[in-house]
Design a protein around this motif. Sequence first.
Motif, PDB file in Angstrom:
ATOM      1  N   ARG A  78       2.998 -14.347  -4.147  1.00  0.00           N
ATOM      2  CA  ARG A  78       1.709 -15.037  -4.137  1.00  0.00           C
ATOM      3  C   ARG A  78       1.798 -16.319  -3.306  1.00  0.00           C
ATOM      4  NH1 ARG A  78      -1.741 -12.656  -7.690  1.00  0.00           N
ATOM      5  NH2 ARG A  78      -0.805 -11.422  -9.374  1.00  0.00           N
ATOM      6  N   ALA A  79       2.932 -16.999  -3.386  1.00  0.00           N
ATOM      7  CA  ALA A  79       3.111 -18.208  -2.578  1.00  0.00           C
ATOM      8  C   ALA A  79       3.102 -17.862  -1.090  1.00  0.00           C
ATOM      9  CB  ALA A  79       4.423 -18.899  -2.966  1.00  0.00           C
ATOM     10  N   GLU A  80       3.798 -16.784  -0.718  1.00  0.00           N
ATOM     11  CA  GLU A  80       3.802 -16.347   0.680  1.00  0.00           C
ATOM     12  C   GLU A  80       2.389 -15.991   1.135  1.00  0.00           C
ATOM     13  OE1 GLU A  80       6.518 -13.128   0.873  1.00  0.00           O
ATOM     14  OE2 GLU A  80       8.302 -14.375   0.581  1.00  0.00           O
ATOM     15  N   ALA A  81       1.635 -15.334   0.254  1.00  0.00           N
ATOM     16  CA  ALA A  81       0.260 -14.956   0.589  1.00  0.00           C
ATOM     17  C   ALA A  81      -0.602 -16.193   0.795  1.00  0.00           C
ATOM     18  CB  ALA A  81      -0.329 -14.073  -0.509  1.00  0.00           C
ATOM     19  N   ASP A  82      -0.419 -17.207  -0.049  1.00  0.00           N
ATOM     20  CA  ASP A  82      -1.214 -18.435   0.079  1.00  0.00           C
ATOM     21  C   ASP A  82      -0.883 -19.171   1.377  1.00  0.00           C
ATOM     22  OD1 ASP A  82      -2.446 -17.916  -2.299  1.00  0.00           O
ATOM     23  OD2 ASP A  82      -1.225 -19.294  -3.491  1.00  0.00           O
ATOM     24  N   ILE A  83       0.406 -19.218   1.730  1.00  0.00           N
ATOM     25  CA  ILE A  83       0.797 -19.864   2.985  1.00  0.00           C
ATOM     26  C   ILE A  83       0.194 -19.115   4.171  1.00  0.00           C
ATOM     27  CG2 ILE A  83       2.741 -20.308   4.518  1.00  0.00           C
ATOM     28  CD1 ILE A  83       2.536 -22.337   2.323  1.00  0.00           C
ATOM     29  N   ALA A  84       0.308 -17.772   4.145  1.00  0.00           N
ATOM     30  CA  ALA A  84      -0.236 -16.972   5.250  1.00  0.00           C
ATOM     31  C   ALA A  84      -1.745 -17.151   5.357  1.00  0.00           C
ATOM     32  CB  ALA A  84       0.108 -15.501   5.051  1.00  0.00           C
ATOM     33  N   ALA A  85      -2.417 -17.254   4.209  1.00  0.00           N
ATOM     34  CA  ALA A  85      -3.878 -17.398   4.216  1.00  0.00           C
ATOM     35  C   ALA A  85      -4.307 -18.742   4.789  1.00  0.00           C
ATOM     36  CB  ALA A  85      -4.423 -17.234   2.803  1.00  0.00           C
ATOM     37  N   SER A  86      -3.397 -19.723   4.758  1.00  0.00           N
ATOM     38  CA  SER A  86      -3.741 -21.048   5.286  1.00  0.00           C
ATOM     39  C   SER A  86      -3.663 -21.102   6.812  1.00  0.00           C
ATOM     40  CB  SER A  86      -2.802 -22.105   4.693  1.00  0.00           C
ATOM     41  OG  SER A  86      -1.488 -21.972   5.224  1.00  0.00           O
ATOM     42  N   LEU A  87      -3.088 -20.078   7.423  1.00  0.00           N
ATOM     43  CA  LEU A  87      -2.953 -20.048   8.873  1.00  0.00           C
ATOM     44  C   LEU A  87      -4.204 -19.451   9.517  1.00  0.00           C
ATOM     45  CD1 LEU A  87       0.733 -18.759   9.048  1.00  0.00           C
ATOM     46  CD2 LEU A  87      -0.074 -21.131   9.137  1.00  0.00           C
ATOM     47  N   THR A  88      -4.437 -19.778  10.752  1.00  0.00           N
ATOM     48  CA  THR A  88      -5.642 -19.307  11.441  1.00  0.00           C
ATOM     49  C   THR A  88      -5.442 -17.969  12.135  1.00  0.00           C
ATOM     50  OG1 THR A  88      -5.034 -20.578  13.408  1.00  0.00           O
ATOM     51  CG2 THR A  88      -6.480 -21.652  11.798  1.00  0.00           C
ATOM     52  N   GLU A  89      -4.183 -17.512  12.272  1.00  0.00           N
ATOM     53  CA  GLU A  89      -3.921 -16.260  12.980  1.00  0.00           C
ATOM     54  C   GLU A  89      -2.844 -15.472  12.246  1.00  0.00           C
ATOM     55  OE1 GLU A  89      -2.857 -14.756  17.546  1.00  0.00           O
ATOM     56  OE2 GLU A  89      -2.692 -16.871  16.981  1.00  0.00           O
ATOM     57  N   LEU A  90      -3.023 -14.151  12.187  1.00  0.00           N
ATOM     58  CA  LEU A  90      -2.039 -13.301  11.528  1.00  0.00           C
ATOM     59  C   LEU A  90      -0.840 -13.093  12.446  1.00  0.00           C
ATOM     60  CD1 LEU A  90      -4.036 -10.466   9.724  1.00  0.00           C
ATOM     61  CD2 LEU A  90      -3.223 -12.638   8.842  1.00  0.00           C
ATOM     62  N   THR A  91       0.353 -13.385  11.913  1.00  0.00           N
ATOM     63  CA  THR A  91       1.590 -13.176  12.661  1.00  0.00           C
ATOM     64  C   THR A  91       2.601 -12.508  11.734  1.00  0.00           C
ATOM     65  OG1 THR A  91       2.422 -15.369  12.044  1.00  0.00           O
ATOM     66  CG2 THR A  91       1.197 -15.206  14.110  1.00  0.00           C
ATOM     67  N   GLY A  92       3.803 -12.328  12.237  1.00  0.00           N
ATOM     68  CA  GLY A  92       4.857 -11.745  11.422  1.00  0.00           C
ATOM     69  C   GLY A  92       4.848 -10.229  11.478  1.00  0.00           C
ATOM     70  N   THR A  93       5.563  -9.613  10.540  1.00  0.00           N
ATOM     71  CA  THR A  93       5.722  -8.161  10.502  1.00  0.00           C
ATOM     72  C   THR A  93       5.211  -7.613   9.186  1.00  0.00           C
ATOM     73  OG1 THR A  93       7.666  -8.237  11.949  1.00  0.00           O
ATOM     74  CG2 THR A  93       7.388  -6.260  10.588  1.00  0.00           C
ATOM     75  N   LEU A  94       4.451  -6.536   9.274  1.00  0.00           N
ATOM     76  CA  LEU A  94       3.976  -5.803   8.100  1.00  0.00           C
ATOM     77  C   LEU A  94       4.641  -4.434   8.115  1.00  0.00           C
ATOM     78  CD1 LEU A  94       1.920  -5.773   5.686  1.00  0.00           C
ATOM     79  CD2 LEU A  94       0.382  -4.525   7.227  1.00  0.00           C
ATOM     80  N   ARG A  95       5.357  -4.091   7.034  1.00  0.00           N
ATOM     81  CA  ARG A  95       6.090  -2.827   6.964  1.00  0.00           C
ATOM     82  C   ARG A  95       5.301  -1.826   6.137  1.00  0.00           C
ATOM     83  NH1 ARG A  95      11.069  -5.133   4.018  1.00  0.00           N
ATOM     84  NH2 ARG A  95       9.274  -6.030   2.929  1.00  0.00           N
ATOM     85  N   VAL A  96       4.937  -0.715   6.773  1.00  0.00           N
ATOM     86  CA  VAL A  96       4.055   0.283   6.158  1.00  0.00           C
ATOM     87  C   VAL A  96       4.766   1.633   6.099  1.00  0.00           C
ATOM     88  CG1 VAL A  96       1.845   1.503   6.345  1.00  0.00           C
ATOM     89  CG2 VAL A  96       2.015  -0.914   7.028  1.00  0.00           C
ATOM     90  N   ALA A  97       4.608   2.334   4.983  1.00  0.00           N
ATOM     91  CA  ALA A  97       5.070   3.717   4.866  1.00  0.00           C
ATOM     92  C   ALA A  97       3.856   4.593   4.583  1.00  0.00           C
ATOM     93  CB  ALA A  97       6.097   3.863   3.744  1.00  0.00           C
ATOM     94  N   ALA A  98       3.787   5.766   5.219  1.00  0.00           N
ATOM     95  CA  ALA A  98       2.660   6.671   5.036  1.00  0.00           C
ATOM     96  C   ALA A  98       3.153   8.104   5.090  1.00  0.00           C
ATOM     97  CB  ALA A  98       1.596   6.444   6.115  1.00  0.00           C
ATOM     98  N   PHE A  99       2.578   8.965   4.256  1.00  0.00           N
ATOM     99  CA  PHE A  99       2.935  10.387   4.284  1.00  0.00           C
ATOM    100  C   PHE A  99       2.329  11.037   5.517  1.00  0.00           C
ATOM    101  CE2 PHE A  99      -1.006  10.045   1.933  1.00  0.00           C
ATOM    102  CZ  PHE A  99      -1.745  11.153   2.323  1.00  0.00           C
ATOM    103  N   GLN A 100       2.764  12.273   5.817  1.00  0.00           N
ATOM    104  CA  GLN A 100       2.503  12.853   7.127  1.00  0.00           C
ATOM    105  C   GLN A 100       1.029  12.910   7.518  1.00  0.00           C
ATOM    106  OE1 GLN A 100       2.354  16.970   7.724  1.00  0.00           O
ATOM    107  NE2 GLN A 100       3.401  16.971   9.679  1.00  0.00           N
ATOM    108  N   THR A 101       0.179  13.469   6.673  1.00  0.00           N
ATOM    109  CA  THR A 101      -1.218  13.633   7.067  1.00  0.00           C
ATOM    110  C   THR A 101      -1.879  12.296   7.332  1.00  0.00           C
ATOM    111  OG1 THR A 101      -1.225  15.419   5.427  1.00  0.00           O
ATOM    112  CG2 THR A 101      -3.284  14.988   6.556  1.00  0.00           C
ATOM    113  N   ALA A 102      -1.594  11.314   6.479  1.00  0.00           N
ATOM    114  CA  ALA A 102      -2.160   9.986   6.684  1.00  0.00           C
ATOM    115  C   ALA A 102      -1.597   9.349   7.951  1.00  0.00           C
ATOM    116  CB  ALA A 102      -1.880   9.105   5.473  1.00  0.00           C
ATOM    117  N   ALA A 103      -0.304   9.575   8.201  1.00  0.00           N
ATOM    118  CA  ALA A 103       0.316   9.021   9.399  1.00  0.00           C
ATOM    119  C   ALA A 103      -0.325   9.577  10.662  1.00  0.00           C
ATOM    120  CB  ALA A 103       1.817   9.306   9.394  1.00  0.00           C
TER     121      ALA A 103
END
Length: 310
Positions: A78-103
Amino acid sequence: MYDLRRLRLLRELKHRGTLAAVAAALSYSPSSVSQQLAQLEAEAGVPLLEPVGRRVRLTAQAEILVAHTEALLERMERAEADIAASLTELTGTLRVAAFQTAALALVPAALTSLRAAHPRLRVHVTQLEPEAALPALLARDFDLVVAEEYPGGAGPRSDVLERQELCRDPLRLAVPGPAGEPDPDPRSLSGHPWVMEPEGTAARRWATTVCREAGFEPDVRYESADLLVHLRLAERGLAAAFLPDLVWGAGPRSVAPATPTVALRDLPPGLGARRIFTVVRRGGGGRPAVTAARQALREAARMAVAPLLP
């Protein structure tokens, strides 16, 4: 005061099962992990691990520490989310996993939208079935998982994961052969070869249940986690299959056509749709990158599923 780094090692051991797996995931040596856990045990003043054959398991006191560690990590999320929300631009890495059909059918459109709206956000996507992706999410290998749930397959939900629905994806009986031929119910295919997903998967359990409720045991001659393989076998008359509607939007026309190429039959009420949803760790849903990815996936699902629903 307990060392949070050591507490996390204990939590990782609960989720990954072995000291070697913890070491590999966190780039430590097994001996280092063992030493850190021994120090935590000394801090706690009680045994935290007990041998079971060649492995170890957590004691009741270790489970108490892990429960508190989960709460601490949630607060950190939640602290990381609050810090990220205070920034004006989205940066960093988002790691996503998805099953085949969705992928195939949802993720590319979502990625295109995210790239246009947030060019500095790096999205790393792994194709992985929910049976493996959800434990990996708990182990913090991913930030967001796209998962599926088949009718009758809902198990107990984790109180440390948060789920958000994406769409309902109809499932239909694919009759072997070209589209337009008669569309018999499953009973008429009792003697015909079937293609299904591997044993132990939610899709296989659901498909087997549908056949058994129709009064027969399916002759499963082909197994594959790739639904495009299922489609090709059904097209050539080699196997009956159950196919989700999203498979028709799962790739370019040369890979998966936009409209059905086999005869399809609706399944009985209550059996004919799977649910597709996103999952994050509790506390992680407030991260702006997660919020943006979920929004992009919802829009992709709306565009992909709406034309296919009856």
